[in-house]
Design an enzyme around this catalytic site. Sequence first.
Site, mmCIF file in Angstrom:
data_model
loop_
_atom_site.group_PDB
_atom_site.id
_atom_site.type_symbol
_atom_site.label_atom_id
_atom_site.label_comp_id
_atom_site.label_asym_id
_atom_site.label_seq_id
_atom_site.Cartn_x
_atom_site.Cartn_y
_atom_site.Cartn_z
ATOM 1 N N ARG A 159 10.748 68.010 91.934
ATOM 2 C CA ARG A 159 12.068 69.157 91.858
ATOM 3 C C ARG A 159 12.078 69.891 92.501
ATOM 4 N NH1 ARG A 159 13.273 74.293 87.563
ATOM 5 N NH2 ARG A 159 15.435 73.831 87.062
ATOM 6 N N ASP A 216 7.899 80.919 85.128
ATOM 7 C CA ASP A 216 7.398 79.251 84.843
ATOM 8 C C ASP A 216 6.600 78.495 85.519
ATOM 9 O OD1 ASP A 216 9.017 76.802 84.073
ATOM 10 O OD2 ASP A 216 10.510 77.605 84.359
ATOM 11 N N MET A 217 6.334 77.973 85.475
ATOM 12 C CA MET A 217 5.668 76.478 86.450
ATOM 13 C C MET A 217 6.171 74.832 86.377
ATOM 14 S SD MET A 217 2.749 74.205 86.344
ATOM 15 C CE MET A 217 1.479 73.491 87.110
ATOM 16 N N ASP A 224 17.603 84.861 84.460
ATOM 17 C CA ASP A 224 16.322 83.376 84.895
ATOM 18 C C ASP A 224 16.283 82.927 86.580
ATOM 19 O OD1 ASP A 224 15.376 80.667 83.976
ATOM 20 O OD2 ASP A 224 15.279 81.439 82.616
ATOM 21 N N ASP A 225 16.371 81.623 86.295
ATOM 22 C CA ASP A 225 16.100 81.110 87.777
ATOM 23 C C ASP A 225 17.061 81.714 89.085
ATOM 24 O OD1 ASP A 225 15.351 79.673 90.328
ATOM 25 O OD2 ASP A 225 15.435 78.111 89.221
ATOM 26 N N ASP A 277 13.297 73.189 76.569
ATOM 27 C CA ASP A 277 13.387 73.493 77.192
ATOM 28 C C ASP A 277 15.151 72.795 76.592
ATOM 29 O OD1 ASP A 277 13.095 74.515 79.782
ATOM 30 O OD2 ASP A 277 13.236 72.818 81.059
HETATM 31 C C1 GLA Z 1 12.491 75.453 83.652
HETATM 32 C C2 GLA Z 1 12.999 76.589 82.634
HETATM 33 C C3 GLA Z 1 13.430 76.486 82.157
HETATM 34 C C4 GLA Z 1 14.091 77.215 82.929
HETATM 35 C C5 GLA Z 1 14.588 76.218 84.779
HETATM 36 C C6 GLA Z 1 15.298 77.093 85.603
HETATM 37 O O1 GLA Z 1 13.115 73.846 82.812
HETATM 38 O O2 GLA Z 1 11.859 76.165 81.441
HETATM 39 O O3 GLA Z 1 14.208 77.647 81.278
HETATM 40 O O4 GLA Z 1 13.990 78.628 83.358
HETATM 41 O O5 GLA Z 1 13.220 75.634 84.590
HETATM 42 O O6 GLA Z 1 14.891 76.450 86.859
#
Ligand code: GLA
Length: 731
Positions: free
Chosen positions: A445, A480-481, A368-369, A550
């Site tokens: 954000r 993602d967005m 992920d991020d 989330d």
């Molecule tokens: C959003 C997504 C999460 C995760 C974070 C990472 O909130 O919904 O699942 O990927 O970004 O920054």
Amino acid sequence: MSINYCEKERVFTLQTQNATYQMIVDSHGYLLHCYYGAKIERQNLSYCIQPQDRGFAANPPDAAGDRTLSPDTLPQEYSTFGVGDFRESCLDVRDKNGGVAADLRYGSYRIYPGKKPLNGLPAAYGNEKDVDTLEIDLRDEVSGLVVTLRYSVFAQWDVIARSAEIFNRGTGVLILERALSCCLDEPVPASRDILTFYGRHMGERNLERMPLRHGKFRVDSMRGASSPHYNPFVILCDSAATETAGNCWAFSLVYSGNFIAQAEVDQIDTLRFVMGIAPQNFSWELKPGASFQAPEVLLCFSDYGFDALSNRLNGFQMQHLVRGKYRTERCPILVNNWEATYFDFDEERLLALAREAKEVGIEMLVLDDGWFGERNDDTTSLGDWFVNRQKLPDGLAGFGAKLRALGLQFGLWFEPEMVSPISCLMEQHPDWCLHIPGRENVTSRSQCVLDMGLSAVQEYLFERMSGLIREAKLAYIKWDMNRSITNARSMALPPHRQGEVWHRYILGVYALLERLLNAFPQLLIESCASGGGRYDAGMLYYSPQVWASDNTDAVDRLKIQYGNSFGFPMKTMGSHVSVCPNHQTGRTAPLETRALTAMCGSFGYEMDLTQLSDVEKKQIKAQIELFKHQWQLHQLGEYHRLTDAQNDRWFTAWQVVSEDKSVALVQLVLLAPRANAPVLSVRLRGLQEDAVYEDDGGTRYTGAALMKAGLALPPMRGDYSSIQIEFQRLL
Ligand code: GLA
């Protein structure tokens, strides 16, 4: 052929398995709506339209004194502003003189088997056997404007896909100030409720039902994405409709940007429903010869309540909207490192997670991020899609190879549409982000939004993303967005055309998604917008999997998944088992319950597997085995909401049944245990009445008994305990 035109009566009739939709061209060339509802055959239904002198109603020039002829009181198929219809219009057109008017009258029609794609937009698809299409051209003689209304009839699914394309066949430039997709006027009064799905980050898709009263009721988004706040999917229904009875109509906009859905009850108690791109801050310059395509709306009808409506619409979307191999194949069972590590990872930590994942039977690791630029928190580096070698010394290619050596596929997070003010990309291309000169950008954000309508931005993103997909052999990306759009001004457009920015933005997103899928047909794209903030039929065309929220709390997910199930197929719902106490709510629920809830959707894990006890590892192994065995039932079977998850206090239950009715699964979560409780029972649905079913304990019931008398369960104890019972039909 599901479409009929009666030349003599000038009546168009669309027939699906259970519904009829009818329109008539009146003697003045207005295309009027006669009926949309339960199936009626061999009947001209225009008697429902009763023109009357309604007092001071506006009459067109050709009314010749007939005061009963007024666009304001006649049920229109596509409403326009400026010529006497004062209800909500679908189309506002400004001409070179500054006047706003369009008087649409019937021109011609075409009927053909099959369905054409919509230029640049997602849309339902089907071959000549699946679907017939009717096109009706309406013309405004003065401006030369032509509106082509398209109705694609998927008879087997009770779905009609409607859209409108607007052509400038005149000589002057026209400005569209609104261009909605569909209008549905009911000619006779009826008592109707509307169901909408509101929400928030981590609390998406709450069902709200209310009666329609005089005036306008609207849900919309001006956030640049369809949003968690309101969804572009709504249901109209008889006020008495339930899960299993009553007429109901679903409307799902195949679009992911700003939208409106609005129902209006007027002075003579008739209903107008409109849906399409939000008109606020929208305009589109239409030069002579040019056309504008408004997005598609999926209309679905059931005269047997919401259960049948959802199953038809969701079955349809899996067959005729979702694309690629994951339409029918199981998505890989993944572990996502977000809740396991957040930004705090390096290759060793990820590989430790991967080794545990492999051990329990997981098939893919999603990083992920935080893997790129200098991103160690959420304040920098979006746009810098270059690997951080401090975290991954061998790059993504090296890390991917290590995963594959372990027997895992590799998935990666991107947030392509964004740029951090602190990033190399922002330094190099400050003009690539949406901004208004002289005004500092609003951040959210700590990030800004790229101008996705710019071809340079699309090129950059395609080059970066495709390079990484190829180099790291990615099987999956999470797209993602994570913010709403502000400062929506593009450097590519002159001031008078800035009303085009929002729509051009989403067209840019679609174009990039399409280009990536063309380049990598096997790639699985999971769509995400801070969870379920862009969960709409438009995205399903590109993403067979959408991260639903989330909020990974299994008990909250019961409500979110319940809301989603009305308009979105279960297979598309990204759903993970996470750790307890849950990171969003602090709640503790048993591991079985967390898995049972996540198995309703595209199943995966999002927890630090290295912290599991041996007992938990064993449990997870068994869960994965079970899911591999049951996935078709969960994801492709009929889904029945047995309780009202939104308001349940005691327990929530649901059921899935295989298409041939041979296997059924009932799942139930106890929300609040009760001492000396009443008998816990649920009535099943969708079984074969005269067949005998055996549950996993060997008890036998007829289908009729399970559906009419119901299933009675022994007492259950314990917070959020759950049960799953499988029924097999005996031969
Ligand atoms: C959003 C997504 C999460 C995760 C974070 C990472 O909130 O919904 O699942 O990927 O970004 O920054």
